[in-house]
Design an enzyme around this catalytic site. Structure first.
Site, PDB file in Angstrom:
ATOM      1  N   TYR A 152       0.821  -1.217   0.000  1.00 19.28           N
ATOM      2  CA  TYR A 152       0.000   0.000   0.000  1.00 19.28           C
ATOM      3  C   TYR A 152       0.851   1.261   0.000  1.00 19.28           C
ATOM      4  O   TYR A 152       0.424   2.310  -0.454  1.00 19.28           O
ATOM      5  CB  TYR A 152      -0.893   0.047   1.247  1.00 19.28           C
ATOM      6  CG  TYR A 152      -1.940  -1.045   1.280  1.00 19.28           C
ATOM      7  CD1 TYR A 152      -3.140  -0.895   0.604  1.00 19.28           C
ATOM      8  CD2 TYR A 152      -1.722  -2.226   1.980  1.00 19.28           C
ATOM      9  CE1 TYR A 152      -4.106  -1.889   0.625  1.00 19.28           C
ATOM     10  CE2 TYR A 152      -2.681  -3.226   2.003  1.00 19.28           C
ATOM     11  CZ  TYR A 152      -3.868  -3.060   1.327  1.00 19.28           C
ATOM     12  OH  TYR A 152      -4.813  -4.045   1.343  1.00 19.28           O
ATOM     13  N   VAL A 167      -0.863  -9.891  -3.091  1.00 16.35           N
ATOM     14  CA  VAL A 167      -2.220 -10.306  -2.710  1.00 16.35           C
ATOM     15  C   VAL A 167      -3.039  -9.180  -2.084  1.00 16.35           C
ATOM     16  O   VAL A 167      -4.178  -9.412  -1.680  1.00 16.35           O
ATOM     17  CB  VAL A 167      -2.210 -11.536  -1.768  1.00 16.35           C
ATOM     18  CG1 VAL A 167      -1.797 -12.789  -2.528  1.00 16.35           C
ATOM     19  CG2 VAL A 167      -1.363 -11.308  -0.548  1.00 16.35           C
ATOM     20  N   GLU A 168      -2.449  -8.000  -1.986  1.00 14.09           N
ATOM     21  CA  GLU A 168      -3.219  -6.839  -1.528  1.00 14.09           C
ATOM     22  C   GLU A 168      -2.570  -5.589  -2.087  1.00 14.09           C
ATOM     23  O   GLU A 168      -1.359  -5.389  -1.925  1.00 14.09           O
ATOM     24  CB  GLU A 168      -3.241  -6.719   0.003  1.00 14.09           C
ATOM     25  CG  GLU A 168      -4.131  -7.721   0.677  1.00 14.09           C
ATOM     26  CD  GLU A 168      -4.308  -7.445   2.163  1.00 14.09           C
ATOM     27  OE1 GLU A 168      -4.308  -6.265   2.568  1.00 14.09           O
ATOM     28  OE2 GLU A 168      -4.425  -8.426   2.916  1.00 14.09           O
ATOM     29  N   ASN A 169      -3.395  -4.758  -2.689  1.00 16.98           N
ATOM     30  CA  ASN A 169      -2.963  -3.437  -3.138  1.00 16.98           C
ATOM     31  C   ASN A 169      -4.243  -2.722  -3.537  1.00 16.98           C
ATOM     32  O   ASN A 169      -5.165  -3.338  -4.050  1.00 16.98           O
ATOM     33  CB  ASN A 169      -2.013  -3.571  -4.363  1.00 16.98           C
ATOM     34  CG  ASN A 169      -1.656  -2.242  -4.995  1.00 16.98           C
ATOM     35  OD1 ASN A 169      -1.920  -1.996  -6.177  1.00 16.98           O
ATOM     36  ND2 ASN A 169      -1.054  -1.359  -4.231  1.00 16.98           N
TER      37      ASN A 169
END
Ligand code: BG6
Length: 468
Positions: A303, A363-365
């Site tokens: 992030y 796996v997250e952004n």
């Protein structure tokens, strides 16, 4: 600008942040269910019992438990190749230490997984994502070795029950959060001693290694990864003291990945523990377990980036480790103050690959932002499209120009969900808008945002068409 063939495009969620139905069909309370909505800039409160005058965002969340068919159909419409979700331990073992699994909990995930498979979506399952059963409080949560066995038992049920249907697994979401958000990571108070945090972390690392080993024994096709909270940081200046301060911050995060990828605690961590008079609760055979249970791939969330230096020596300050005390003047920030740094993603991918030489997946952004519904009912979230687009461009450079092997990308919160740090729903990440406010009031209707069609096009062109 095409991505490798078979690139896994998709989205990621966690059980507590979407499901709701926190006490239905036998589900027990988890650490996530005890967290109130953060109000007036204060952190989320963690209550000992559920208090009737407080609001707990996970209790209803976005009601995915009742609307999973609609939600997954929308993911399929966007063309998802992969869907990262987590299973709630408390649906399967309501107290964490029950003798037998709760059939209703397994039945819910059967429906979800089978639906994904019917659409040709590969499930990627996180076994624990910020929701340790409250029933394990009596043992001291992850401070206790007993919880290692209970987690392995829970994981074994999943690995056997979903064998052949789920191939990609992650043991713990953002395992390095034990240092920054220990309640989320494993029921440990933010005010707990460093010893307690390091003991709990040790237990999770051993538990993870055991599960990796077991997963391979049960089915050699299983691929088990680690999940690293991407706290990448730059030194504040070329001052050698800043370089050292930055190194120390990185070490505090990276030792978790070192253990999961290399199977041993790195020397810098052993030396630090020695200086802190912390003795890890090792048992005979643990060294072999850690060695034999190294992961198949690395997943991580991305992030933001940090700036660290002499001020951060030896400490990790602030919620989610975000406040390092330095600001990066070269990058912009989100409405929630998170530094937007797409170029840092290329740096991060290179950094991780050069350190571990393992296959990577993001796996997250994504961008947490407030959205507005226009008079014509549309949501013009160009800012979200731009954010993700810039990150995809840098990811592509890492693949093409630097040769980093990246197997996929799952955007965080493809559907609006409860924010982990604040409990807010108006911090929206989705391509799909959910008509609910912070207090769960609204129709709950799902509305496609502008980014929905954009991401659909990104996937169908395998990343070739990134224009709005
Ligand atoms: C990651 C977590 O740390 O960040 C997610 O794995 C979380 O659960 C995400 O939702 C974004 O953070 P937030 O606080 O904006 O939800």
């Amino acid at each position: 600008m095409s991505f490798p063939k078979g690139f896994l495009w998709g989205g990621a969620t966690s059980a507590a942040q979407i499901e709701g139905a926190y006490n239905r069909d036998g589900k027990g309370l988890s650490t996530a269910d005890m967290m109130t909505l953060a109000e007036s800039g204060n952190p989320r409160e963690i209550t000992e019992k559920i208090e009737s005058d407080k609001f707990y965002p996970t209790h209803f969340a976005i009601d995915h438990y009742d609307r999973y068919e609609e939600d997954i159909a929308l993911f399929a419409e966007m063309g998802f190749k992969v869907y990262r979700l987590s299973f709630a331990w408390t649906r399967i073992f309501p107290n964490g230490d029950d003798e037998v699994p709760n059939e209703k909990g397994l039945a819910f995930y059967d429906k979800v997984i089978d639906l994904c498979l019917s659409y040709g979506i590969e499930p990627l399952v996180t076994i624990q994502h910020f929701d340790t059963p409250m029933g394990l409080e009596k043992y001291g949560f992850w401070k206790s070795r007993k919880v290692v066995d209970l987690f392995v038992k829970y994981s074994e049920v999943l690995l056997r029950h979903f064998n052949g249907r789920v191939r990609y697994w992650l043991t713990f979401n953002e395992i390095n959060n034990m240092s920054t958000m220990p309640w989320n990571a494993g029921g440990i108070s933010i005010n707990a001693s460093e010893k307690d945090k390091m003991v709990a972390a040790y237990h999770q690392l051993v538990a993870s290694a055991k599960v990796v080993k077991l997963a391979h024994e049960i089915d050699p096709n299983n691929q088990v990864g680690m999940m690293y909270n991407g706290h990448f940081s730059y030194p504040n200046s070329p001052d050698p003291e800043d370089i050292q301060g930055n190194e120390e911050f990185q070490q505090k995060m990276l030792f978790y990945a070192d253990v999961q990828c290399r199977g041993v605690y790195p020397n810098f961590k052993l030396k630090e523990l020695e200086r802190q008079n912390i003795v890890l609760p090792t048992q005979e055979g643990d060294a072999e377990i850690l060695k034999e249970g190294t992961v198949d791939y690395i997943s991580f969330s991305y992030y933001l980036t940090h700036v660290c230096g002499k001020k951060t020596k030896g400490i990790i300050k602030g919620l989610n480790g975000l406040e390092t005390g330095y600001t990066n003047p070269y990058i912009k920030r989100t409405q929630w103050g998170w530094g937007i740094d797409p170029k840092g993603l290329r740096y991060a991918l290179n950094f991780l690959y050069n350190r571990y030489q393992l296959l990577l997946i993001i796996v997250e952004n994504g961008l947490g932002a407030e959205d507005k519904i226009e008079e014509d009912g549309t949501i013009q979230d160009d800012y979200r499209i731009d954010y993700i687009k810039q990150h995809l461009i840098e990811m592509k450079k890492a693949i093409d120009l630097d040769g980093v092997p990246v197997m996929g990308y799952t955007a965080w919160g493809p559907i609006d969900l409860v924010a982990a740090s604040t409990g807010q729903l108006r911090k929206r990440y989705g391509f799909i808008y959910v008509d609910l406010n912070d207090f769960g009031q609204g129709t709950g209707n799902r509305i496609r945002k502008k980014s929905f069609d954009w991401y659909k096009e990104v996937i169908s062109s395998n990343g070739e068409n990134l224009s709005i």
